[in-house]
Design a protein around this motif. Structure first.
Motif, PDB file in Angstrom:
ATOM      1  N   ALA A   1      -9.344  -0.389   3.378  1.00 52.58           N
ATOM      2  CA  ALA A   1      -9.237  -1.610   2.573  1.00 52.58           C
ATOM      3  C   ALA A   1     -10.094  -1.506   1.315  1.00 52.58           C
ATOM      4  N   ALA A   2     -11.317  -0.976   1.475  1.00 48.90           N
ATOM      5  CA  ALA A   2     -12.200  -0.831   0.322  1.00 48.90           C
ATOM      6  C   ALA A   2     -11.628   0.156  -0.691  1.00 48.90           C
ATOM      7  N   LYS A   3     -11.060   1.237  -0.182  1.00 43.99           N
ATOM      8  CA  LYS A   3     -10.469   2.248  -1.063  1.00 43.99           C
ATOM      9  C   LYS A   3      -9.241   1.678  -1.787  1.00 43.99           C
ATOM     10  N   TYR A   4      -8.417   0.933  -1.056  1.00 50.22           N
ATOM     11  CA  TYR A   4      -7.215   0.372  -1.659  1.00 50.22           C
ATOM     12  C   TYR A   4      -7.568  -0.671  -2.718  1.00 50.22           C
ATOM     13  N   GLN A   5      -8.587  -1.471  -2.455  1.00 53.45           N
ATOM     14  CA  GLN A   5      -9.004  -2.474  -3.442  1.00 53.45           C
ATOM     15  C   GLN A   5      -9.496  -1.799  -4.721  1.00 53.45           C
ATOM     16  N   GLN A   6     -10.220  -0.704  -4.570  1.00 53.86           N
ATOM     17  CA  GLN A   6     -10.689   0.028  -5.746  1.00 53.86           C
ATOM     18  C   GLN A   6      -9.511   0.607  -6.526  1.00 53.86           C
ATOM     19  N   GLN A   7      -8.512   1.140  -5.811  1.00 55.26           N
ATOM     20  CA  GLN A   7      -7.320   1.675  -6.478  1.00 55.26           C
ATOM     21  C   GLN A   7      -6.570   0.576  -7.224  1.00 55.26           C
ATOM     22  N   LEU A   8      -6.480  -0.597  -6.605  1.00 54.26           N
ATOM     23  CA  LEU A   8      -5.808  -1.725  -7.245  1.00 54.26           C
ATOM     24  C   LEU A   8      -6.493  -2.113  -8.547  1.00 54.26           C
ATOM     25  N   GLN A   9      -7.804  -2.184  -8.514  1.00 57.23           N
ATOM     26  CA  GLN A   9      -8.550  -2.568  -9.707  1.00 57.23           C
ATOM     27  C   GLN A   9      -8.374  -1.547 -10.817  1.00 57.23           C
ATOM     28  N   GLN A  10      -8.347  -0.269 -10.459  1.00 59.69           N
ATOM     29  CA  GLN A  10      -8.115   0.774 -11.459  1.00 59.69           C
ATOM     30  C   GLN A  10      -6.703   0.670 -12.045  1.00 59.69           C
TER      31      GLN A  10
ATOM     32  N   ASN B   1       0.841  -1.203   0.000  1.00 61.01           N
ATOM     33  CA  ASN B   1       0.000   0.000   0.000  1.00 61.01           C
ATOM     34  C   ASN B   1       0.878   1.256   0.000  1.00 61.01           C
ATOM     35  N   GLN B   2       1.904   1.225  -0.864  1.00 57.31           N
ATOM     36  CA  GLN B   2       2.830   2.336  -0.989  1.00 57.31           C
ATOM     37  C   GLN B   2       2.984   2.709  -2.458  1.00 57.31           C
ATOM     38  N   HIS B   3       3.699   3.798  -2.710  1.00 57.83           N
ATOM     39  CA  HIS B   3       3.814   4.320  -4.070  1.00 57.83           C
ATOM     40  C   HIS B   3       4.548   3.367  -5.002  1.00 57.83           C
ATOM     41  N   ASP B   4       5.421   2.512  -4.445  1.00 58.65           N
ATOM     42  CA  ASP B   4       6.189   1.616  -5.309  1.00 58.65           C
ATOM     43  C   ASP B   4       5.498   0.279  -5.556  1.00 58.65           C
ATOM     44  N   ASP B   5       4.226   0.161  -5.167  1.00 56.58           N
ATOM     45  CA  ASP B   5       3.475  -1.061  -5.468  1.00 56.58           C
ATOM     46  C   ASP B   5       3.415  -1.337  -6.977  1.00 56.58           C
ATOM     47  N   GLU B   6       3.366  -0.265  -7.769  1.00 55.68           N
ATOM     48  CA  GLU B   6       3.248  -0.448  -9.222  1.00 55.68           C
ATOM     49  C   GLU B   6       4.483  -1.132  -9.805  1.00 55.68           C
ATOM     50  N   LEU B   7       5.645  -0.944  -9.172  1.00 53.43           N
ATOM     51  CA  LEU B   7       6.855  -1.615  -9.634  1.00 53.43           C
ATOM     52  C   LEU B   7       6.711  -3.132  -9.489  1.00 53.43           C
TER      53      LEU B   7
ATOM     54  N   THR C   1      -2.565 -13.884  -7.271  1.00 53.78           N
ATOM     55  CA  THR C   1      -3.231 -13.444  -6.044  1.00 53.78           C
ATOM     56  C   THR C   1      -2.481 -12.240  -5.505  1.00 53.78           C
ATOM     57  N   LEU C   2      -3.196 -11.144  -5.277  1.00 50.44           N
ATOM     58  CA  LEU C   2      -2.601  -9.934  -4.718  1.00 50.44           C
ATOM     59  C   LEU C   2      -2.896  -9.886  -3.225  1.00 50.44           C
ATOM     60  N   PHE C   3      -1.863  -9.615  -2.429  1.00 44.62           N
ATOM     61  CA  PHE C   3      -2.019  -9.596  -0.973  1.00 44.62           C
ATOM     62  C   PHE C   3      -1.470  -8.290  -0.410  1.00 44.62           C
ATOM     63  N   CYS C   4      -2.212  -7.714   0.536  1.00 45.72           N
ATOM     64  CA  CYS C   4      -1.739  -6.537   1.253  1.00 45.72           C
ATOM     65  C   CYS C   4      -2.229  -6.615   2.690  1.00 45.72           C
ATOM     66  N   SER C   5      -1.362  -6.312   3.627  1.00 45.34           N
ATOM     67  CA  SER C   5      -1.723  -6.322   5.045  1.00 45.34           C
ATOM     68  C   SER C   5      -1.885  -4.900   5.554  1.00 45.34           C
ATOM     69  N   LEU C   6      -3.027  -4.631   6.191  1.00 46.47           N
ATOM     70  CA  LEU C   6      -3.284  -3.352   6.851  1.00 46.47           C
ATOM     71  C   LEU C   6      -3.427  -3.565   8.358  1.00 46.47           C
ATOM     72  N   TYR C   7      -2.820  -4.632   8.855  1.00 47.66           N
ATOM     73  CA  TYR C   7      -2.968  -5.024  10.252  1.00 47.66           C
ATOM     74  C   TYR C   7      -2.433  -3.945  11.185  1.00 47.66           C
ATOM     75  N   GLN C   8      -3.252  -3.573  12.173  1.00 50.54           N
ATOM     76  CA  GLN C   8      -2.912  -2.595  13.208  1.00 50.54           C
ATOM     77  C   GLN C   8      -2.591  -1.215  12.651  1.00 50.54           C
TER      78      GLN C   8
ATOM     79  N   VAL D   1      -7.169 -12.625  -7.790  1.00 51.71           N
ATOM     80  CA  VAL D   1      -7.758 -12.653  -6.453  1.00 51.71           C
ATOM     81  C   VAL D   1      -7.068 -11.582  -5.622  1.00 51.71           C
ATOM     82  N   ILE D   2      -7.845 -10.776  -4.895  1.00 48.84           N
ATOM     83  CA  ILE D   2      -7.284  -9.720  -4.052  1.00 48.84           C
ATOM     84  C   ILE D   2      -7.569 -10.054  -2.596  1.00 48.84           C
ATOM     85  N   GLU D   3      -6.515 -10.205  -1.794  1.00 51.85           N
ATOM     86  CA  GLU D   3      -6.629 -10.499  -0.366  1.00 51.85           C
ATOM     87  C   GLU D   3      -6.075  -9.317   0.419  1.00 51.85           C
ATOM     88  N   ILE D   4      -6.948  -8.608   1.145  1.00 56.05           N
ATOM     89  CA  ILE D   4      -6.514  -7.518   2.004  1.00 56.05           C
ATOM     90  C   ILE D   4      -6.792  -7.927   3.447  1.00 56.05           C
ATOM     91  N   CYS D   5      -5.736  -7.995   4.247  1.00 54.87           N
ATOM     92  CA  CYS D   5      -5.829  -8.560   5.598  1.00 54.87           C
ATOM     93  C   CYS D   5      -5.632  -7.462   6.631  1.00 54.87           C
TER      94      CYS D   5
END
Length: 291
Positions: free
Chosen positions: A55-64, A14-20, A37-44, A76-80
């Motif tokens: 998480a909802a906003k990040y998933q929408q950004q990923l899809q775009q 969930n950072q600017h270099d995710d696109e790399l 399968t795409l995975f991102c942790s937003l734990y704590q 598959v998108i897994e946001i934990c």
């Protein structure tokens, strides 16, 4: 061995270099027709309400982002956020058919991060799957790939690991215009305090280490039909010689093995795979010993 590019687990931050990382993973998925399968942790990260919205906003950004990259198959998108990242990843690995993990190499930010095993250490030393650590954009398809063998260890496990490294290197170059280089490092100096002695012949000469390694290479050359001009013997430690070879042969990927998994000493002192993952000036693909 199982096809390494069958199912890719892409670990995002969930950072600017995710696109790399995404661009590298999608390039591989396109070449090998891999599941993703795409995975991102937003734990704590925040309160429960905030993290749900995040998480909802990040998933929408990923899809775009994926649409902009022209991805055809929907991953598959897994946001934990309900449990630690490592625990969730271990569940994904146990429940699925994931064959390769791809993630951005994270820099150590404090002294404490060097002393406490983190997610990076888990991927390199504890996780049994191959891990592709992304460091740079791979736009130039004419660069080379370096397959690093260890012929100093004569165990059957290391022998199998060397074959896996070569097989994966061959799979990659078959799908591109890249050149495969094979590197083996050796130390010519014998630091032993004792020399073989015979009462009639006197002290025996030290063995020719380079010749020994040349002979050990022959079964790999024959099994994989490797041309002589891509084989490189280098005197010195892998910690020094692998980064040099990457620069000399303009490699965008180094494939190394880690035969020292699950050792507590690697947490305190590190190992060759841990060192090379940080000091090799290109992407690093770490292959593990089969269970």
């Amino acid at each position: 061995m199982k096809k390494v590019f069958q199912h890719l687990l892409v670990v995002l931050e969930n950072q600017h270099d995710d696109e790399l990382v995404l661009s590298k993973a999608l390039m591989l998925a396109h070449q090998y027709r891999s599941k993703v399968t795409l995975f991102c942790s937003l734990y704590q990260s925040r309160s429960q309400a905030d993290v749900c919205q995040q998480a909802a906003k990040y998933q929408q950004q990923l899809q775009q982002t994926l649409q902009a990259m022209g991805l055809v198959a929907e991953p598959v998108i897994e946001i934990c956020w309900q449990q630690p990242a490592r625990k969730k990843i271990e569940q994904l690995l146990a429940d699925g058919d994931i064959s390769l993990i791809i993630k951005r190499l994270q820099h150590k930010r404090s002294l404490l991060s060097w002393l406490i095993p983190d997610l990076e250490h888990y991927f390199i030393s504890d996780c049994t799957l191959p891990v592709w650590l992304v460091k740079q954009a791979g736009n130039n398809t004419e660069l080379s790939i370096l397959a690093c063998l260890d012929l100093g260890n004569n165990s059957e496990q290391q022998h199998s690991l060397n074959h896996d490294i070569l097989t994966i290197g061959e799979q990659i170059v078959q799908q591109s215009t890249q050149q495969l280089h094979v590197l083996n490092c050796y130390q010519a100096d014998d630091y032993s305090m004792s020399l073989p002695y015979d009462s009639n012949l006197g002290f025996a000469p030290l063995p020719d280490i380079q010749l020994q390694h040349t002979l050990k290479l022959k079964p790999y050359i024959e099994a994989h039909h490797l041309p002589a001009d891509i084989i490189h013997l280098s005197e010195g430690l892998p910690d020094d010689e692998v980064p040099k070879a990457v620069l000399n042969y303009q490699c965008q990927l180094a494939i190394i093995g880690n035969a020292h998994q699950h050792e507590f000493s690697s947490v305190l002192f590190g190992n060759t795979a841990q060192y090379l993952s940080r000091h090799t000036p290109c992407d690093v693909l770490i292959i593990k010993q089969a269970d």
